[in-house]
Design a protein around this motif. Sequence first.
Motif, mmCIF file in Angstrom:
data_model
loop_
_atom_site.group_PDB
_atom_site.id
_atom_site.type_symbol
_atom_site.label_atom_id
_atom_site.label_comp_id
_atom_site.label_asym_id
_atom_site.label_seq_id
_atom_site.Cartn_x
_atom_site.Cartn_y
_atom_site.Cartn_z
ATOM 1 N N ARG A 45 -18.346 -7.204 -10.997
ATOM 2 C CA ARG A 45 -17.171 -7.760 -10.334
ATOM 3 C C ARG A 45 -16.265 -8.392 -11.387
ATOM 4 O O ARG A 45 -16.729 -9.113 -12.267
ATOM 5 N N TYR A 95 -12.101 -8.510 -3.201
ATOM 6 C CA TYR A 95 -12.568 -9.713 -2.535
ATOM 7 C C TYR A 95 -11.638 -10.877 -2.867
ATOM 8 O O TYR A 95 -11.122 -10.974 -3.980
ATOM 9 N N ALA A 97 -11.722 -15.208 -2.909
ATOM 10 C CA ALA A 97 -12.741 -16.244 -3.031
ATOM 11 C C ALA A 97 -12.081 -17.580 -3.318
ATOM 12 O O ALA A 97 -10.950 -17.642 -3.819
ATOM 13 N N ASN A 112 -16.360 -15.455 -11.861
ATOM 14 C CA ASN A 112 -16.731 -15.483 -10.441
ATOM 15 C C ASN A 112 -17.793 -16.530 -10.165
ATOM 16 O O ASN A 112 -18.007 -16.897 -9.007
ATOM 17 N N TYR A 115 -16.693 -19.670 -8.184
ATOM 18 C CA TYR A 115 -16.284 -19.526 -6.790
ATOM 19 C C TYR A 115 -17.515 -19.573 -5.889
ATOM 20 O O TYR A 115 -18.555 -19.003 -6.213
ATOM 21 N N TRP A 118 -16.724 -16.536 -0.370
ATOM 22 C CA TRP A 118 -16.223 -15.179 -0.555
ATOM 23 C C TRP A 118 -15.944 -14.515 0.790
ATOM 24 O O TRP A 118 -16.657 -14.764 1.774
#
Length: 128
Positions: A45, A95, A97, A112, A115, A118
């Motif tokens: 991601r 996505y 988030a 990520n 975060y 989500w």
Amino acid sequence: QVQLVESGGGLVQPGGSLKLSCAASGFTLDYRPIGWFRQAPGKEREGVSCMFASAGRTYYDDSVKGRFTISRDNAKNTVYLQMNNLTPEDTAVYYCATVNQYWRGNYCPVSNYEYRHWGQGTQVTVSS
């Protein structure tokens, strides 16, 4: 309770455009960074863009600069990602988030791992 719901994905031809939406509830957009991420099959991601309105921060990954634009509508508590001039390399699940209530930064997190909340993701496929 924090909830994020993405929408707006779909199939588009190379060079086309899509506008993704991230409808937020349980918090006010201005006071938490909102990040857009994407994950392609077999890849990690990656962060695409971020907006942290109260800190006056925005971020775009180099791969999308000049093509993607992040914006928000406070009345709808929704963040958007306008994506133009799409290429097959943009194909991924996208996505949105946000961070948790204890986060105290004044920047747009790129990783990520910062975060905590989500959405379920929306598929974007760029193909002729």
